[in-house]
Design a protein around this motif. Structure first.
Motif, short mmCIF file in Angstrom:
data_model
loop_
_atom_site.label_atom_id
_atom_site.label_comp_id
_atom_site.label_asym_id
_atom_site.label_seq_id
_atom_site.Cartn_x
_atom_site.Cartn_y
_atom_site.Cartn_z
N ASP A 78 -32.26 -26.93 18.85
CA ASP A 78 -31.67 -26.78 17.52
C ASP A 78 -31.27 -28.14 16.94
O ASP A 78 -31.33 -28.35 15.72
N VAL A 82 -33.50 -30.60 13.57
CA VAL A 82 -33.03 -31.26 12.36
C VAL A 82 -33.20 -32.79 12.47
O VAL A 82 -32.57 -33.55 11.72
N SER A 154 -35.92 -29.93 6.46
CA SER A 154 -35.22 -28.73 5.98
C SER A 154 -36.18 -27.62 5.62
O SER A 154 -37.30 -27.86 5.14
N ALA A 155 -35.72 -26.39 5.82
CA ALA A 155 -36.50 -25.20 5.44
C ALA A 155 -36.77 -25.19 3.93
O ALA A 155 -37.67 -24.50 3.47
N ALA A 212 -40.43 -30.05 7.47
CA ALA A 212 -39.62 -28.96 8.04
C ALA A 212 -39.97 -28.84 9.51
O ALA A 212 -41.09 -29.17 9.93
N ARG A 214 -38.79 -26.23 13.05
CA ARG A 214 -37.91 -25.20 13.61
C ARG A 214 -38.53 -24.63 14.88
O ARG A 214 -39.75 -24.52 14.98
N TRP A 228 -39.11 -20.11 5.73
CA TRP A 228 -39.58 -21.33 5.05
C TRP A 228 -40.15 -21.00 3.67
O TRP A 228 -39.83 -21.67 2.68
N SER A 231 -37.22 -20.04 1.42
CA SER A 231 -36.30 -21.14 1.10
C SER A 231 -36.95 -22.19 0.21
O SER A 231 -36.30 -22.77 -0.66
N GLU B 37 -29.51 -24.45 8.18
CA GLU B 37 -30.48 -25.05 9.07
C GLU B 37 -30.08 -24.75 10.52
O GLU B 37 -29.04 -24.15 10.77
N ASP B 38 -30.91 -25.18 11.47
CA ASP B 38 -30.62 -24.93 12.88
C ASP B 38 -29.34 -25.62 13.33
O ASP B 38 -28.66 -25.17 14.23
N THR B 124 -21.32 -23.99 11.08
CA THR B 124 -22.53 -23.48 11.71
C THR B 124 -22.15 -22.33 12.63
O THR B 124 -20.98 -22.19 13.00
#
Lengths: 332, 332
Positions: A78, A82, A154-155, A212, A214, A228, A231, B37-38, B124
């Motif tokens: 996680d 980012v 970012s998503a 992006a 994830r 995604w 968003s 976000e994550d 978060t």
């Protein structure tokens, strides 16, 4: 029968101190943790990533990993997602009275090994023991702090033309837990559970323009792509033939009539990059064993906004819907 | 019957997104959380405190608070105890399928109110829903990040001559939960559950030379003082007459033959300061409603090292032993 966890181990008194010293400090050993204050004190600066995840997977041991490896890898991933280098973890254990101490030790050892591999330190923690029946064996919540190396991933940041990459086969973790829980005889199914920092670090170091990123855990690839698309208000087109799926996972999915794209992975990353970055990205991913099966699976288009379209091997296009319903509880 | 939490709410698909939007974002609302976000991205610098705590209290609602208030206050207090200003929280919910949504909403609202009071942001989080029987109602793990304003506050830092102060009556939370769980009719018992940042901030701002500080939760005052005596290799002498205990708590303790000094508080601080700081410290504490009953209860001497000695009202001295055994599970 070996020793078991007692309620007294969570009482905050002498037995708790013993458990901390003989188990947690033994394996997680580092000077920050060993200060044993109410909070760890760290030196950080600049943009920091902060995340938390609860782990309730059942069973707690499975082919390819265990709840401890999963808890460390999940939080590391996680942070990685980012663009942050994982630095510090906090761990909260909630343990059922009567759990065998040897099982807890196996989990703690696995956490320590996974953390060491990534270079992340477990600096603070908490242990609660609850009476039989108030929790099923062992839940772990890990929280993490990382240093953001690349901002803006970012998503909401997908652009028309972006290529969608997966770092490996999808759905292995979900399929493994599913088969194990249902007592299905699918020999060789193995969770992909792994910390991904080492795989992704080179992309950040090389300055790849990641839009992006994830890890497709609960809800699988279908959940990530739909989030995604929504968003970023774009359409994502993927080709079924290009999505790597292990053949044993495919076998299970065909047997059960389920879709591998909603099954959780715990050691894969989905990445969106602009077209000019694709070659470099795939090359860097393939240099690491965890990225051996890295593939471009699709691309971002303008319409229909917020939707994911999958093209079957027969050329038919259908919507890949966001997952709904229970899917599989306690997958992670 | 109102709406209930379903397994699907933890599936990572559409229902999870709805729960996040309609419940967590509604109450915890802030731009960092809303990025979804994550990991949350924060700006911090310098010495940072990092802590985590799991909350399993049963019942989840009690006079004076609930599991949500407790989870926020507990982590705020762990940051405060190392001299850090609480800034950001991460929240992990593990929820039993079938929990009434209105109960979860009450808890979430209470968390939001407690956080707002302290000026800390919930940035978060994570939600898992597990099948009936795999967890009892609701467990919450909160992790926190704070900015260290005063360094060196530590269990290892007590000096001979230091005065021991408690910010208020001890054992209220433990007594309240005990009575509630055992169905004892002790009208008026109320948890002291409260975030202590506002009480302690003036001490840090005024530059009080705090040597050690800790909130006496599990294991109570007896656990804190024994840890301090052992870590700093000193003796701590306290006088029973000077330790503030609510008379209803005393009544329960006498009825059950238990010691109020091993009962948990959830809104009190134990503080060690050198003699010349006592007057200012007490004055600053008493200026806040939570510090109304602040008292000097004892002092640090050289011998016997590692032990806590309590003087009864009759002048008899005995060891205040570190708590052992189960005490009371699921107190926090």
């Amino acid at each position: 029968m070996g020793k078991r966890i007692l309620l007294a181990h969570g009482g905050g008194g002498e037995e708790t101190q013993e458990l901390i010293k003989n188990l947690f400090i033994k394996y997680f050993s580092n000077p920050i943790l060993e200060a044993l204050e109410d909070s760890a004190t760290l030196e950080v600066s600049g943009k920091v990533a902060f995340t938390t995840d609860g782990f309730t997977v059942s069973p707690i041991f499975f082919p390819g990993g265990d709840i401890g490896k999963l808890a460390v890898a999940g939080t590391v991933n996680d942070l990685t997602a980012v663009g942050a280098k994982p630095l510090y973890l906090a761990v909260s254990f909630i343990i059922e009275e009567g759990l065998e101490l040897s099982q807890l030790e196996r989990v703690v050892k696995s956490m320590a090994e996974t953390a060491r591999k990534v270079g992340v330190q477990i600096v603070t923690g908490d242990t609660k023991v609850v009476p039989r029946g108030a929790v099923d064996k062992l839940f772990i919540t890990t929280s993490g702090i990382g240093k953001v190396l690349k901002e803006g991933i970012s998503a909401r940041n997908l652009k028309v033309g972006d290529q969608i990459i997966v770092s490996g086969t999808v759905g292995d973790h979900g399929a493994c837990i599913f088969a194990l829980r249902e007592g299905l005889d699918f020999e060789g199914l193995k969770s992909d559970c792994a910390p991904l920092w080492e795989l992704i670090e080179p992309l950040l170091k090389e300055g790849i323009e990641i839009h992006a990123m994830r890890d497709p855990t609960r809800g699988g690839l279908a959940a990530v792509l739909n989030e995604w698309a929504q968003s970023s208000k774009v359409a994502i087109y993927v080709e079924e033939e290009k999505i790597p799926v292990d053949e044993k996972v495919l076998g299970l999915c065909e047997f059960l009539g389920i879709d591998p794209y909603t099954l959780a992975s715990e050691g894969r990353m989905v990445i969106a990059v602009p077209p000019h970055e694709v070659e470099r990205t795939i090359k860097l991913l393939k240099e690491h064993p965890l990225g051996r099966d890295a593939s471009v699976i699709g691309e971002v288009k303008e319409n229909p906004k917020g939707r994911v379209i999958i093209k079957t091997p027969y050329g038919v296009e259908r919507f890949l819907e966001p997952p709904t319903g229970e899917i599989l509880p306690r997958i992670c």
